[in-house]
Design a protein around this motif. Structure first.
Motif, PDB file in Angstrom:
ATOM      1  N   SER A  65       0.862  -1.187   0.000  1.00  0.00           N
ATOM      2  CA  SER A  65       0.000   0.000   0.000  1.00  0.00           C
ATOM      3  C   SER A  65       0.896   1.233   0.000  1.00  0.00           C
ATOM      4  N   ARG A  66       0.431   2.298  -0.597  1.00  0.00           N
ATOM      5  CA  ARG A  66       1.240   3.513  -0.735  1.00  0.00           C
ATOM      6  C   ARG A  66       0.792   4.635   0.194  1.00  0.00           C
ATOM      7  N   LYS A  67      -0.461   4.564   0.625  1.00  0.00           N
ATOM      8  CA  LYS A  67      -1.001   5.646   1.428  1.00  0.00           C
ATOM      9  C   LYS A  67      -2.172   5.110   2.239  1.00  0.00           C
ATOM     10  N   ILE A  68      -2.390   5.714   3.406  1.00  0.00           N
ATOM     11  CA  ILE A  68      -3.559   5.404   4.223  1.00  0.00           C
ATOM     12  C   ILE A  68      -4.223   6.724   4.580  1.00  0.00           C
ATOM     13  N   THR A  69      -5.535   6.778   4.432  1.00  0.00           N
ATOM     14  CA  THR A  69      -6.283   7.935   4.908  1.00  0.00           C
ATOM     15  C   THR A  69      -7.261   7.439   5.970  1.00  0.00           C
ATOM     16  N   PHE A  70      -7.537   8.301   6.934  1.00  0.00           N
ATOM     17  CA  PHE A  70      -8.465   7.932   8.001  1.00  0.00           C
ATOM     18  C   PHE A  70      -8.914   9.185   8.729  1.00  0.00           C
ATOM     19  N   ASP A  71      -9.957   9.032   9.511  1.00  0.00           N
ATOM     20  CA  ASP A  71     -10.439  10.080  10.403  1.00  0.00           C
ATOM     21  C   ASP A  71     -10.455   9.518  11.819  1.00  0.00           C
ATOM     22  N   VAL A  72     -10.382  10.410  12.779  1.00  0.00           N
ATOM     23  CA  VAL A  72     -10.550  10.043  14.181  1.00  0.00           C
ATOM     24  C   VAL A  72     -11.610  10.984  14.746  1.00  0.00           C
ATOM     25  N   VAL A  73     -12.676  10.403  15.277  1.00  0.00           N
ATOM     26  CA  VAL A  73     -13.771  11.168  15.860  1.00  0.00           C
ATOM     27  C   VAL A  73     -14.003  10.645  17.273  1.00  0.00           C
ATOM     28  N   ASP A  74     -13.842  11.518  18.264  1.00  0.00           N
ATOM     29  CA  ASP A  74     -13.999  11.123  19.670  1.00  0.00           C
ATOM     30  C   ASP A  74     -13.146   9.905  20.010  1.00  0.00           C
ATOM     31  N   ASN A  75     -11.892   9.914  19.561  1.00  0.00           N
ATOM     32  CA  ASN A  75     -10.923   8.838  19.787  1.00  0.00           C
ATOM     33  C   ASN A  75     -11.292   7.524  19.111  1.00  0.00           C
ATOM     34  N   LYS A  76     -12.219   7.543  18.173  1.00  0.00           N
ATOM     35  CA  LYS A  76     -12.614   6.354  17.417  1.00  0.00           C
ATOM     36  C   LYS A  76     -12.108   6.485  15.986  1.00  0.00           C
ATOM     37  N   VAL A  77     -11.547   5.410  15.471  1.00  0.00           N
ATOM     38  CA  VAL A  77     -10.997   5.384  14.113  1.00  0.00           C
ATOM     39  C   VAL A  77     -12.134   5.146  13.115  1.00  0.00           C
ATOM     40  N   THR A  78     -12.205   5.984  12.084  1.00  0.00           N
ATOM     41  CA  THR A  78     -13.248   5.838  11.068  1.00  0.00           C
ATOM     42  C   THR A  78     -12.682   6.097   9.677  1.00  0.00           C
ATOM     43  N   ASN A  79     -13.416   5.654   8.685  1.00  0.00           N
ATOM     44  CA  ASN A  79     -13.109   5.948   7.275  1.00  0.00           C
ATOM     45  C   ASN A  79     -11.696   5.564   6.853  1.00  0.00           C
ATOM     46  N   VAL A  80     -11.195   4.428   7.305  1.00  0.00           N
ATOM     47  CA  VAL A  80      -9.850   3.987   6.926  1.00  0.00           C
ATOM     48  C   VAL A  80      -9.876   3.502   5.480  1.00  0.00           C
ATOM     49  N   GLN A  81      -8.960   4.046   4.677  1.00  0.00           N
ATOM     50  CA  GLN A  81      -8.823   3.620   3.293  1.00  0.00           C
ATOM     51  C   GLN A  81      -7.341   3.480   2.956  1.00  0.00           C
ATOM     52  N   PHE A  82      -6.998   2.350   2.374  1.00  0.00           N
ATOM     53  CA  PHE A  82      -5.636   2.096   1.920  1.00  0.00           C
ATOM     54  C   PHE A  82      -5.594   2.322   0.417  1.00  0.00           C
ATOM     55  N   ALA A 142     -12.504  -2.531   7.804  1.00  0.00           N
ATOM     56  CA  ALA A 142     -13.805  -2.875   8.389  1.00  0.00           C
ATOM     57  C   ALA A 142     -13.664  -3.254   9.861  1.00  0.00           C
ATOM     58  N   LEU A 143     -12.608  -3.971  10.195  1.00  0.00           N
ATOM     59  CA  LEU A 143     -12.428  -4.421  11.576  1.00  0.00           C
ATOM     60  C   LEU A 143     -12.140  -3.288  12.547  1.00  0.00           C
ATOM     61  N   VAL A 144     -11.428  -2.257  12.102  1.00  0.00           N
ATOM     62  CA  VAL A 144     -11.073  -1.172  13.023  1.00  0.00           C
ATOM     63  C   VAL A 144     -12.113  -0.048  13.041  1.00  0.00           C
ATOM     64  N   GLU A 145     -13.088  -0.082  12.137  1.00  0.00           N
ATOM     65  CA  GLU A 145     -14.105   0.977  12.069  1.00  0.00           C
ATOM     66  C   GLU A 145     -14.808   1.139  13.423  1.00  0.00           C
ATOM     67  N   GLY A 146     -14.717   2.338  13.973  1.00  0.00           N
ATOM     68  CA  GLY A 146     -15.370   2.644  15.246  1.00  0.00           C
ATOM     69  C   GLY A 146     -14.600   2.219  16.484  1.00  0.00           C
ATOM     70  N   MET A 147     -13.437   1.619  16.301  1.00  0.00           N
ATOM     71  CA  MET A 147     -12.635   1.134  17.427  1.00  0.00           C
ATOM     72  C   MET A 147     -11.823   2.280  18.038  1.00  0.00           C
ATOM     73  N   ASP A 148     -11.589   2.198  19.327  1.00  0.00           N
ATOM     74  CA  ASP A 148     -10.764   3.183  20.022  1.00  0.00           C
ATOM     75  C   ASP A 148      -9.360   3.202  19.429  1.00  0.00           C
ATOM     76  N   ILE A 149      -8.821   4.384  19.207  1.00  0.00           N
ATOM     77  CA  ILE A 149      -7.520   4.549  18.561  1.00  0.00           C
ATOM     78  C   ILE A 149      -6.404   3.797  19.300  1.00  0.00           C
ATOM     79  N   HIS A 150      -6.434   3.812  20.617  1.00  0.00           N
ATOM     80  CA  HIS A 150      -5.392   3.133  21.392  1.00  0.00           C
ATOM     81  C   HIS A 150      -5.488   1.610  21.243  1.00  0.00           C
ATOM     82  N   GLU A 151      -6.695   1.104  21.146  1.00  0.00           N
ATOM     83  CA  GLU A 151      -6.900  -0.333  20.964  1.00  0.00           C
ATOM     84  C   GLU A 151      -6.403  -0.775  19.591  1.00  0.00           C
TER      85      GLU A 151
END
Length: 81
Positions: free
Chosen positions: A10-27, A40-49
């Motif tokens: 993969s060359r790039k990753i884009t993502f958002d973090v909302v209220d410490n939750k990881v969203t919209n991850v795209q490779f 899909a697995l990390v969608e909505g998961m706490d960033i530290h987790e």
């Protein structure tokens, strides 16, 4: 956030973090099925987790992987926010 990967297919990753939750991850590039699965697995998961679970995963002796690169990107996000 946009993160340029190092040492992976993969060359790039884009993502958002909302209220410490990881969203919209795209490779960009990489093994499409695997990167979609990780996203899909990390969608909505706490960033530290996500970091705890993915950091250090190795792909074929490269010393990193797409999941590990996501963990590095999230660490960088935390360092700057």
């Amino acid at each position: 956030m946009e993160y340029t990967t190092k040492g992976t297919c993969s060359r790039k990753i884009t993502f958002d973090v909302v209220d410490n939750k990881v969203t919209n991850v795209q490779f960009v590039m990489g093994c499409h099925g695997n990167t979609q699965g990780v996203s899909a697995l990390v969608e909505g998961m706490d960033i530290h987790e996500v970091i705890k679970r993915l950091k250090g995963i190795d792909c074929n002796g490269r010393g990193t992987s797409c999941p590990d690169q996501l963990a590095k990107a999230l660490e960088l996000y935390l360092a700057h926010n």
